[in-house]
Design an enzyme around this catalytic site. Structure first.
Site, mmCIF file in Angstrom:
data_model
loop_
_atom_site.group_PDB
_atom_site.id
_atom_site.type_symbol
_atom_site.label_atom_id
_atom_site.label_comp_id
_atom_site.label_asym_id
_atom_site.label_seq_id
_atom_site.Cartn_x
_atom_site.Cartn_y
_atom_site.Cartn_z
ATOM 1 N N GLY A 80 0.837 -1.208 0.000
ATOM 2 C CA GLY A 80 0.000 0.000 0.000
ATOM 3 C C GLY A 80 0.868 1.252 0.000
ATOM 4 O O GLY A 80 2.078 1.187 0.235
ATOM 5 N N GLU A 101 -5.387 3.725 11.754
ATOM 6 C CA GLU A 101 -6.307 4.605 12.450
ATOM 7 C C GLU A 101 -7.733 4.162 12.141
ATOM 8 O O GLU A 101 -8.005 3.679 11.041
ATOM 9 C CB GLU A 101 -6.070 6.035 11.935
ATOM 10 C CG GLU A 101 -6.835 7.095 12.681
ATOM 11 C CD GLU A 101 -6.529 8.500 12.154
ATOM 12 O OE1 GLU A 101 -5.545 8.670 11.404
ATOM 13 O OE2 GLU A 101 -7.287 9.410 12.507
ATOM 14 N N GLU A 124 -3.363 13.211 27.482
ATOM 15 C CA GLU A 124 -4.429 14.084 27.022
ATOM 16 C C GLU A 124 -5.718 13.692 27.725
ATOM 17 O O GLU A 124 -5.757 12.695 28.449
ATOM 18 C CB GLU A 124 -4.574 13.999 25.489
ATOM 19 C CG GLU A 124 -4.984 12.637 24.972
ATOM 20 C CD GLU A 124 -4.866 12.520 23.436
ATOM 21 O OE1 GLU A 124 -3.978 13.149 22.846
ATOM 22 O OE2 GLU A 124 -5.675 11.780 22.863
ATOM 23 N N HIS A 176 -9.054 12.597 18.621
ATOM 24 C CA HIS A 176 -8.791 11.180 18.894
ATOM 25 C C HIS A 176 -10.061 10.532 19.442
ATOM 26 O O HIS A 176 -10.780 11.145 20.228
ATOM 27 C CB HIS A 176 -7.709 11.016 19.968
ATOM 28 C CG HIS A 176 -6.314 11.204 19.448
ATOM 29 N ND1 HIS A 176 -5.283 11.618 20.260
ATOM 30 C CD2 HIS A 176 -5.787 11.019 18.228
ATOM 31 C CE1 HIS A 176 -4.171 11.686 19.550
ATOM 32 N NE2 HIS A 176 -4.453 11.328 18.305
#
Lengths: 367, 281
Positions: free
Chosen positions: B15, B95, B206, B244
């Site tokens: 890819g 992701e 975070e 996220h």
């Protein structure tokens, strides 16, 4: 993605869990002929609607129409109800809290159950709640059913409760849920277990596997939906400095810096790992439409090339009718080239985030 | 965790992302021994042999780690394939992996005794030795500061500020921005505490979840090495997902304030902004 209550209940019913008789309607007049009494609830994809006046019990036709009309005109946490759900009033013996949710620190689901239902989950004391981890390879075991039904004093209806828990688990796993909450689960005076409310949150990253719910998703903020369509992430905020950055952590850190210098951010836009000029242009367009008066662009180009981001900014300048004042902070691959491109168009391109933010905040005061 | 001798396979090497990053990894010094793309095996990509299956790649070359670049809908199958073939370390860069898929992969990794890093993570870099994942090559410098983070670009930003200040890194580990990840802050801190090459730690957290609070507990009870921390998202509104999947304050939990306080109480020095980290080291 939190499903609207009627959709959540349709799923519960599909998985063998009893829900109250009810119907969704958008025209209050439809309720004039409904069986009474009724509970009328706002269909919004957020919690806390009871406190916001979005739930009402009615006992006459006039009252039903009036309350439905009132609830439809509410705005609850920024959401206009997409109709109301009108349901039968259950003969309540007891109310129970029940949910299956992914426990982030265990990395597996847990069953939470407590004998106090119907109230805001945050106000239920933690020691009033039983907690059973459910391993995804094992599902809901017999012992979990036994222990939970004992702790909820539901042993008389244990078989019914077990069937319900397994139904909830099947729904949770097959529909890729992050949360399935029934609050309250009602034990009726005739010993039925009925899910009086439902909160079903399907994992956003799994929606592609569930086209069957795709047509009935709650309506989102238009700009947020458009950003999502471009695989960017936009969150509307209340201030007037629009922040565009690459990467979620960096975008959040930029918002924090804006606040620490006395500014207020009007939007969060995470470009993600892109340096496609077309997407950068789209990001500026979304920010302009969100009403931002100043755009603060913060790019750290590790893999992303700063000059292609700058190219997108210039294209936005050329194609948009009105572009907010832009301040940039550019670091990383090809940063010199990018800064030159931006400065040739009068955009101040800083090296340091703190000075870029201070520039943006002072521009806003002038704007 | 990894070094220049580690044999690495790339799943999804044919890819665009897989190819680009395997070149960058090799340029960094990583020993990329093979690629895997089901349905596309038999050839080579930039001189790296490509196999139909992880088992084939492992039996020809051996593998100490795999890096997964395949698209989200196939990431679960690819990761399980690597785990079943006996690969001890699987880094999932992908992701947008469905959270139930991530749970399955991570739980299975425990069954076979392997480690998963990610999903949705930039990977692991040991400066001067090897890199697994997508961190930019040019920002590192060898040294003794370990960096662990839930984010990508913010980490690169912090690492380059360390490098500019002459502070080198022993390892940089991106654990990923999803709500369920294979390697936690606590796992990372445990490794860093035991690692002779690491003398101090930078932790970049975070909002969302309780991973930082658990890290604070570990720091208080188990760590002798100094920790400097920064938590992004102090001004994020509750109930909103900030880029996220895991960055969300829900039901009153997961705010930057509570995380910063927990870390501070545990003896970590907490920076108010990323640029302050260098000064606190």
């Amino acid at each position: 993605m939190m499903l609207l209550e009627d959709k959540g209940k349709e799923l519960l019913r599909e998985y063998g869990i009893e829900v109250p008789r009810g119907r969704r309607c958008t025209d209050p007049e439809e309720l004039r002929s409904a069986d009474l009494p009724l509970v009328i609830k706002a269909l919004v994809p957020v919690g806390g609607r009871g406190k916001a006046g979005g739930v009402s019990k009615v006992s006459t036709p006039d009252e039903a129409v009036r309350e439905a009309t009132r609830i439809l005109s509410l705005e609850i946490s920024g959401y206009r109800p997409q109709g109301v759900l009108a349901e039968e009033v259950l003969p309540v013996d007891r109310e129970i809290y029940l949910c299956i949710v992914i426990d982030r620190s265990l990395g597996i689901p847990v069953l939470l159950a407590g004998g106090v239902g119907g109230m805001d989950v945050e106000s239920i004391p933690p020691d009033a709640m039983g907690r059973w981890p459910i391993h995804p390879f094992l599902g809901v075991g017999e012992h979990v059913v036994r222990e939970a039904s004992r702790s909820l004093s539901l042993r008389r209806v244990e078989a019914q409760f077990g069937k319900m828990l397994r139904g909830l688990w099947d729904l949770f796993t097959r529909m890729d849920c992050e949360l399935v909450e029934v609050n309250p689960l009602v034990l009726t005076t005739d010993e039925r277990l009925v899910a009086a409310d439902s909160k079903v949150v399907v994992n956003d990253d799994s929606l592609y596997r569930h086209p069957e719910i795709g047509s009935d998703l709650p309506v989102m903020d238009e700009l947020e939906a458009e950003a999502r369509g471009e695989r960017m992430s936009f969150v509307r905020l209340s201030g007037d400095i629009g922040v565009i950055a690459n990467g979620a952590g960096l975008t959040m850190a930029t918002l924090d810096e804006v606040a620490s210098q006395g500014g207020t951010a009007g939007g969060f836009l995470d470009l993600g790992g892109t340096d496609d000029p077309r997407r950068v242009r789209k990001a500026f367009e979304l920010m302009a439409r969100s009403g931002a008066r100043v755009v603060l662009l913060n790019i750290f180009g590790g893999i992303t090339r700063c000059d292609t981001v700058a190219q997108g900014v210039l294209e936005a300048m050329d194609s948009l009718v009105s572009v907010p004042v832009t301040v940039a902070r550019i670091r990383g691959v090809n940063e010199e080239l990018a800064r030159g491109m931006l400065e040739s168009r009068g955009i101040r391109a800083h090296l340091d985030l703190s000075s870029a933010v201070s520039d943006a905040v002072s521009w806003r005061q002038k704007a | 965790m990894i070094d220049g001798r580690s044999r690495v396979i790339i799943q999804g090497i044919t890819g665009h992302q897989g190819r680009f990053h395997s070149q960058a990894m090799r340029a960094f010094g990583t020993r990329v021994v093979a690629g895997v793309t089901p349905g596309n095996g038999g050839g080579e990509v930039d001189g790296v042999p490509v196999y139909e299956s992880v088992r084939d790649a492992v039996s020809s070359h051996g593998a100490d780690a795999s890096v997964v670049f395949v698209p989200a809908p196939s990431a679960k199958d690819s990761a399980l394939e690597a785990l079943e073939a006996g690969v001890p370390l699987v880094v999932i860069v992908t992701e947008g992996m469905p959270v139930h898929d991530a749970m399955t992969v991570i739980q299975f990794s425990r069954v076979v005794g392997a480690r998963v890093v990610g999903p949705n993570c930039p990977g692991i870099t040991v400066p001067g030795r090897a890199k697994l994942g997508i961190m930019p090559n040019g920002i590192f410098r060898e040294g003794s500061t370990a960096v662990v983070s839930r984010s990508g670009t913010l980490t690169y930003e912090v690492v380059s500020s360390l490098t500019e200040a002459g502070i080198g890194q022993s390892i940089c580990l991106g654990i990923g921005g999803d709500p369920v990840v294979g390697t936690s802050f606590v796992d990372a801190l445990r490794m860093f505490e035991a690692d002779e090459r690491t003398s101090e730690i930078v932790l970049i957290g975070e909002i969302g979840g309780t991973a930082e609070e658990e890290a604070a507990e570990f720091i208080k009870n188990r760590m002798s090495k100094p920790v400097v921390a920064y938590i992004a998202g102090r001004t994020a509104p509750p109930g909103r997902k900030m880029g996220h999947a895991g960055a969300i304050i829900s039901q009153g939990r997961g705010s930057a304030k509570s995380k910063s306080k927990a870390l501070n109480d545990a003896g970590a020095r907490v920076a108010d902004r990323p640029s302050e980290i260098v000064r606190l080291l």
